[in-house]
Scaffold this motif. Sequence first.
Motif, mmCIF file in Angstrom:
data_model
loop_
_atom_site.group_PDB
_atom_site.id
_atom_site.type_symbol
_atom_site.label_atom_id
_atom_site.label_comp_id
_atom_site.label_asym_id
_atom_site.label_seq_id
_atom_site.Cartn_x
_atom_site.Cartn_y
_atom_site.Cartn_z
ATOM 1 N N ASP A 124 0.836 -1.200 0.000
ATOM 2 C CA ASP A 124 0.000 0.000 0.000
ATOM 3 C C ASP A 124 0.871 1.251 0.000
ATOM 4 O O ASP A 124 0.633 2.183 -0.757
ATOM 5 N N ALA A 125 1.901 1.250 0.831
ATOM 6 C CA ALA A 125 2.810 2.401 0.902
ATOM 7 C C ALA A 125 3.547 2.585 -0.425
ATOM 8 O O ALA A 125 3.687 3.718 -0.902
ATOM 9 N N LYS A 126 3.992 1.488 -1.018
ATOM 10 C CA LYS A 126 4.708 1.587 -2.299
ATOM 11 C C LYS A 126 3.785 2.110 -3.387
ATOM 12 O O LYS A 126 4.184 2.923 -4.214
ATOM 13 N N CYS A 127 2.541 1.638 -3.396
ATOM 14 C CA CYS A 127 1.613 2.085 -4.439
ATOM 15 C C CYS A 127 1.199 3.544 -4.250
ATOM 16 O O CYS A 127 0.883 4.216 -5.221
ATOM 17 N N ARG A 128 1.198 4.028 -3.008
ATOM 18 C CA ARG A 128 0.890 5.446 -2.777
ATOM 19 C C ARG A 128 1.996 6.347 -3.302
ATOM 20 O O ARG A 128 1.734 7.459 -3.736
ATOM 21 N N SER A 129 3.243 5.848 -3.257
ATOM 22 C CA SER A 129 4.354 6.692 -3.670
ATOM 23 C C SER A 129 4.865 6.391 -5.084
ATOM 24 O O SER A 129 5.826 7.007 -5.525
ATOM 25 N N HIS A 130 4.236 5.444 -5.778
ATOM 26 C CA HIS A 130 4.641 5.113 -7.147
ATOM 27 C C HIS A 130 3.419 5.117 -8.060
ATOM 28 O O HIS A 130 2.281 5.150 -7.606
ATOM 29 N N SER A 131 3.687 5.005 -9.345
ATOM 30 C CA SER A 131 2.593 5.002 -10.326
ATOM 31 C C SER A 131 1.899 3.639 -10.365
ATOM 32 O O SER A 131 2.365 2.673 -9.782
ATOM 33 N N ARG A 132 0.822 3.574 -11.110
ATOM 34 C CA ARG A 132 0.079 2.323 -11.248
ATOM 35 C C ARG A 132 0.890 1.243 -11.954
ATOM 36 O O ARG A 132 0.595 0.064 -11.838
ATOM 37 N N ASN A 133 1.931 1.620 -12.676
ATOM 38 C CA ASN A 133 2.761 0.657 -13.401
ATOM 39 C C ASN A 133 3.913 0.096 -12.575
ATOM 40 O O ASN A 133 4.691 -0.717 -13.071
ATOM 41 N N TYR A 134 4.028 0.506 -11.324
ATOM 42 C CA TYR A 134 5.107 0.043 -10.456
ATOM 43 C C TYR A 134 4.958 -1.463 -10.191
ATOM 44 O O TYR A 134 3.886 -1.933 -9.825
ATOM 45 N N VAL A 135 6.042 -2.216 -10.364
ATOM 46 C CA VAL A 135 6.032 -3.671 -10.165
ATOM 47 C C VAL A 135 6.264 -3.982 -8.685
ATOM 48 O O VAL A 135 7.308 -3.658 -8.133
ATOM 49 N N LEU A 136 5.260 -4.617 -8.070
ATOM 50 C CA LEU A 136 5.353 -5.002 -6.660
ATOM 51 C C LEU A 136 6.003 -6.365 -6.484
ATOM 52 O O LEU A 136 6.743 -6.598 -5.546
ATOM 53 N N LYS A 137 5.699 -7.280 -7.393
ATOM 54 C CA LYS A 137 6.163 -8.655 -7.235
ATOM 55 C C LYS A 137 6.165 -9.349 -8.587
ATOM 56 O O LYS A 137 5.395 -8.997 -9.472
ATOM 57 N N LYS A 138 7.027 -10.360 -8.698
ATOM 58 C CA LYS A 138 7.055 -11.195 -9.907
ATOM 59 C C LYS A 138 6.720 -12.628 -9.530
ATOM 60 O O LYS A 138 7.180 -13.144 -8.521
ATOM 61 N N TYR A 139 5.885 -13.253 -10.355
ATOM 62 C CA TYR A 139 5.553 -14.672 -10.226
ATOM 63 C C TYR A 139 6.129 -15.364 -11.452
ATOM 64 O O TYR A 139 6.139 -14.791 -12.540
ATOM 65 N N PHE A 140 6.600 -16.604 -11.272
ATOM 66 C CA PHE A 140 7.270 -17.291 -12.369
ATOM 67 C C PHE A 140 6.551 -18.574 -12.764
ATOM 68 O O PHE A 140 5.988 -19.284 -11.941
#
Length: 168
Positions: free
Chosen positions: A60-76
């Motif tokens: 939530d904190a990362k998304c508040r300070s970054h754009s909607r395109n910010y990558v939170l996590k990668k799944y493989f």
Amino acid sequence: MLRNTSVKTALCGAVAISALVMPAAGSASAASPAPPASPASSAETADSAKAASVRADSFDAKCRSHSRNYVLKKYFRGPKAFTLRCGTSTWGWKHIKARHGWNSTMDRKIDAAIWSGDPNGRGGYSTYANQCPRVEKFRTIIGTPAGTNDLLTAYKVDQRAAAGAVRC
């Protein structure tokens, strides 16, 4: 009489002392002592309980300070990576959190569906109950306005597999 009194006093004292030394079978002190709780295991339990909320709070904190395109996590899935972006109310992490709830269980189910689930015909992967006929339990949908390998949504389902599925 004096001798009788001293004998009675001695016997009462002996009984009282033996009761203190040898606890009764049903008493708490007669039971074998429980091993002390390991501080690490207690801390780990508390940490794992907090992990989901901490991750949600940090996302939530990362998304508040970054754009909607910010990558939170990668799944493989093998060498191929699928990304979870902050997104909006209609796709990505913000959508999943608002519509379907976010916790460590949701994160694990997404990971399992992408890693080892079957393609679901919606551009994502699903996991199924181990029964016949197959029942879809969890679905991911891949493809967002930000990218074709991005997680659009993920949610629990209880529907029979498509009509073309293998018969029992």
